[in-house]
Write an enzyme that holds these catalytic residues in place. Structure first.
Site, PDB file in Angstrom:
ATOM      1  N   GLU A  90       8.846  -3.155  -1.796  1.00 28.77           N
ATOM      2  CA  GLU A  90       7.931  -2.057  -2.083  1.00 28.77           C
ATOM      3  C   GLU A  90       6.999  -1.809  -0.902  1.00 28.77           C
ATOM      4  O   GLU A  90       6.636  -2.729  -0.169  1.00 28.77           O
ATOM      5  CB  GLU A  90       7.092  -2.370  -3.327  1.00 28.77           C
ATOM      6  CG  GLU A  90       7.896  -2.398  -4.605  1.00 28.77           C
ATOM      7  CD  GLU A  90       7.063  -2.703  -5.838  1.00 28.77           C
ATOM      8  OE1 GLU A  90       7.376  -2.148  -6.906  1.00 28.77           O
ATOM      9  OE2 GLU A  90       6.096  -3.500  -5.730  1.00 28.77           O
ATOM     10  N   CYS A 103       1.183   0.588   3.689  1.00 32.01           N
ATOM     11  CA  CYS A 103       1.194  -0.868   3.554  1.00 32.01           C
ATOM     12  C   CYS A 103       2.649  -1.300   3.419  1.00 32.01           C
ATOM     13  O   CYS A 103       3.307  -0.963   2.430  1.00 32.01           O
ATOM     14  CB  CYS A 103       0.369  -1.282   2.341  1.00 32.01           C
ATOM     15  SG  CYS A 103       0.325  -3.058   2.056  1.00 32.01           S
ATOM     16  N   CYS A 110       7.825 -13.990  -1.522  1.00 29.90           N
ATOM     17  CA  CYS A 110       6.998 -14.781  -0.614  1.00 29.90           C
ATOM     18  C   CYS A 110       7.041 -16.237  -1.066  1.00 29.90           C
ATOM     19  O   CYS A 110       7.060 -16.518  -2.267  1.00 29.90           O
ATOM     20  CB  CYS A 110       5.556 -14.271  -0.628  1.00 29.90           C
ATOM     21  SG  CYS A 110       4.459 -15.114   0.550  1.00 29.90           S
ATOM     22  N   CYS A 114       0.336 -18.177  -3.315  1.00 29.63           N
ATOM     23  CA  CYS A 114      -1.102 -17.964  -3.531  1.00 29.63           C
ATOM     24  C   CYS A 114      -1.370 -17.638  -4.999  1.00 29.63           C
ATOM     25  O   CYS A 114      -0.628 -16.866  -5.623  1.00 29.63           O
ATOM     26  CB  CYS A 114      -1.618 -16.850  -2.639  1.00 29.63           C
ATOM     27  SG  CYS A 114      -1.506 -17.235  -0.871  1.00 29.63           S
ATOM     28  N   CYS A 117      -1.661 -13.735  -6.302  1.00 28.55           N
ATOM     29  CA  CYS A 117      -0.733 -12.726  -5.783  1.00 28.55           C
ATOM     30  C   CYS A 117       0.546 -12.643  -6.605  1.00 28.55           C
ATOM     31  O   CYS A 117       1.222 -13.654  -6.825  1.00 28.55           O
ATOM     32  CB  CYS A 117      -0.396 -13.062  -4.327  1.00 28.55           C
ATOM     33  SG  CYS A 117       0.710 -11.880  -3.539  1.00 28.55           S
ATOM     34  N   GLU A 156       4.758 -12.892   3.833  1.00 24.74           N
ATOM     35  CA  GLU A 156       3.851 -13.411   4.863  1.00 24.74           C
ATOM     36  C   GLU A 156       4.435 -13.080   6.229  1.00 24.74           C
ATOM     37  O   GLU A 156       5.456 -13.651   6.640  1.00 24.74           O
ATOM     38  CB  GLU A 156       3.682 -14.923   4.690  1.00 24.74           C
ATOM     39  CG  GLU A 156       3.114 -15.667   5.876  1.00 24.74           C
ATOM     40  CD  GLU A 156       1.779 -15.133   6.375  1.00 24.74           C
ATOM     41  OE1 GLU A 156       1.684 -14.819   7.566  1.00 24.74           O
ATOM     42  OE2 GLU A 156       0.846 -15.021   5.555  1.00 24.74           O
ATOM     43  N   LEU A 210      -8.681 -15.053   3.851  1.00 26.87           N
ATOM     44  CA  LEU A 210      -9.642 -16.163   3.853  1.00 26.87           C
ATOM     45  C   LEU A 210     -10.017 -16.621   2.438  1.00 26.87           C
ATOM     46  O   LEU A 210      -9.695 -17.712   2.013  1.00 26.87           O
ATOM     47  CB  LEU A 210     -10.890 -15.740   4.632  1.00 26.87           C
ATOM     48  CG  LEU A 210     -12.051 -16.729   4.717  1.00 26.87           C
ATOM     49  CD1 LEU A 210     -11.600 -18.072   5.258  1.00 26.87           C
ATOM     50  CD2 LEU A 210     -13.176 -16.147   5.564  1.00 26.87           C
ATOM     51  N   HIS A 211     -10.800 -15.804   1.739  1.00 27.60           N
ATOM     52  CA  HIS A 211     -11.115 -15.946   0.305  1.00 27.60           C
ATOM     53  C   HIS A 211     -12.098 -17.046  -0.070  1.00 27.60           C
ATOM     54  O   HIS A 211     -12.670 -16.989  -1.159  1.00 27.60           O
ATOM     55  CB  HIS A 211      -9.837 -16.065  -0.524  1.00 27.60           C
ATOM     56  CG  HIS A 211      -8.805 -15.046  -0.173  1.00 27.60           C
ATOM     57  ND1 HIS A 211      -9.096 -13.696  -0.117  1.00 27.60           N
ATOM     58  CD2 HIS A 211      -7.506 -15.176   0.187  1.00 27.60           C
ATOM     59  CE1 HIS A 211      -8.006 -13.031   0.257  1.00 27.60           C
ATOM     60  NE2 HIS A 211      -7.036 -13.905   0.453  1.00 27.60           N
ATOM     61  N   CYS A 328      -3.801  -4.191  -3.822  1.00 20.99           N
ATOM     62  CA  CYS A 328      -3.697  -5.467  -3.123  1.00 20.99           C
ATOM     63  C   CYS A 328      -3.280  -6.584  -4.071  1.00 20.99           C
ATOM     64  O   CYS A 328      -3.889  -6.806  -5.111  1.00 20.99           O
ATOM     65  CB  CYS A 328      -5.044  -5.793  -2.484  1.00 20.99           C
ATOM     66  SG  CYS A 328      -5.045  -7.324  -1.552  1.00 20.99           S
TER      67      CYS A 328
END
Length: 345
Positions: A90, A103, A110, A114, A117, A156, A210-211, A328
């Site tokens: 996508e 994007c 992936c 995470c 996600c 990634e 980062l987060h 996101c």
């Protein structure tokens, strides 16, 4: 048939030599592929008829149109593209008044896992070729309107660094799209060896996922922290002179009660001290079976204000396309498998 689409100029030089075409044909083919938008080799009319026939024995152009599109109430469009082995990816097209951003994805799924996600929940299904990455841009119906591209879709990018760098070469070379690298932003959760290659072999902007500034919290959110601690990533960035035009940014999804406290403001200030960068605060978009909740708008504004007081350039990114799962962290094609022309979408 092997696709020509996604080949660099050096790769095309090898192909024309093997096909007994003149050396200058490599640049001609590149222009047909990336500047003139041909869909078959016979459209390359400045190549000899015999030369085109020899190319067609082994190669095809390899451009692929999107299979489906969904349109958000805010104008965002999510495109579904077929990939290899019957899989799909996508891309999200985000139009604004003076900016049109795409994007794009770099992998099918992936492997990073995470916690926040949807693509991570999908798991890893394969690497995209350079052609499959570039195809998302050039086969986009709004391709001519694009001002910016961000590698922040599925996957990634640093885990597919060879094909990402090839796609960047196609986007920025005079024989390709001839874009300024300042139109391109590549995101990573922090795979340090590949990130070094990216910094040294391209001039595109870099965004770090980062987060939280704290190791244990980040490890719980992002397993990669166990291998590449955030301090290591920051120290690597400090080794390079990015110049005044190349941007480093940090993506910071805000979770209620997790990473939105005064301690996190202090931690970010200490971690990023002296580094020329900006912080993008991002709303968390809930995903199934996640214990995380998004911070409130008022808390995000407070957090941004506190960081600004500490001298950190901070913005709150506007959320787009949430109603079609294009925002996101929401891209996923886990349940999509190509069966003739039927798509679960």
């Amino acid at each position: 048939m092997e696709p020509l689409f996604g080949k660099t100029l050096n790769e095309l030089k090898i192909i024309v030599a093997e096909s007994n075409l003149p050396a200058f044909a490599a640049r001609q083919i590149a222009q047909w592929l990336y500047q003139k938008g041909v869909t078959n080799i016979d459209q390359m009319t400045n190549l000899s008829k015999n030369g085109r026939a020899r190319l067609k024995e082994k190669y095809e152009v390899g451009r692929v149109e999107p299979s489906k599109v969904q349109v958000s109430s805010d104008g965002t469009r999510k495109y579904l593209y077929p990939a290899h082995k019957g899989l799909f990816i996508e891309s999200a097209y985000i139009p604004e008044d003076d900016r049109h951003t795409l994007c794009i994805s770099s992998q099918v799924g992936c492997k990073m896992g995470c916690l926040f996600c949807m693509t991570g929940k999908q798991g890893f299904q394969g690497q995209l070729s350079a052609g499959e990455i570039v195809n998302q841009v050039l086969s986009l119906p709004e391709s001519e309107l694009l001002t910016n591209v961000v590698y922040m879709g599925m996957g990634e990018p640093m885990d597919n660094i060879d094909n990402v760098l090839k796609s960047l070469e196609i986007f920025t070379s005079d024989w390709g799209l001839a874009w300024s690298p300042r139109r391109i932003n590549v995101s990573t959760i922090g795979i340090e060896p590949a990130m070094r290659r990216f910094i040294e072999e391209s001039e595109a902007h870099l965004a770090i996922s980062l987060h939280t500034p704290f190791n244990e919290e980040r490890r719980q959110l992002m397993p990669v922290e166990q291998v590449y601690p955030i301090e290591t990533i920051i120290e690597t960035l400090r080794e390079y002179d990015f110049g005044r035009q190349r941007r480093i940014s940090f993506e910071y999804i805000m979770f209620d009660g997790v990473n939105d406290t005064p301690a996190h403001v202090r931690g970010l200030t200490k971690l990023l001290n002296g580094l020329r960068c900006r912080i993008n605060l991002i709303r968390f978009h809930p995903i199934p079976d996640s214990p995380l909740r998004g911070a409130s708008d008022s808390k995000m504004k407070w957090f941004a204000d506190q960081l600004k007081k500490k001298g950190l350039i901070t913005t709150i990114r506007r959320s787009r396309g949430e109603d079609i799962f294009a925002a996101c962290g929401l891209l996923s094609t886990k349940n999509m498998v190509k069966q003739d022309t039927d798509v679960d979408y």
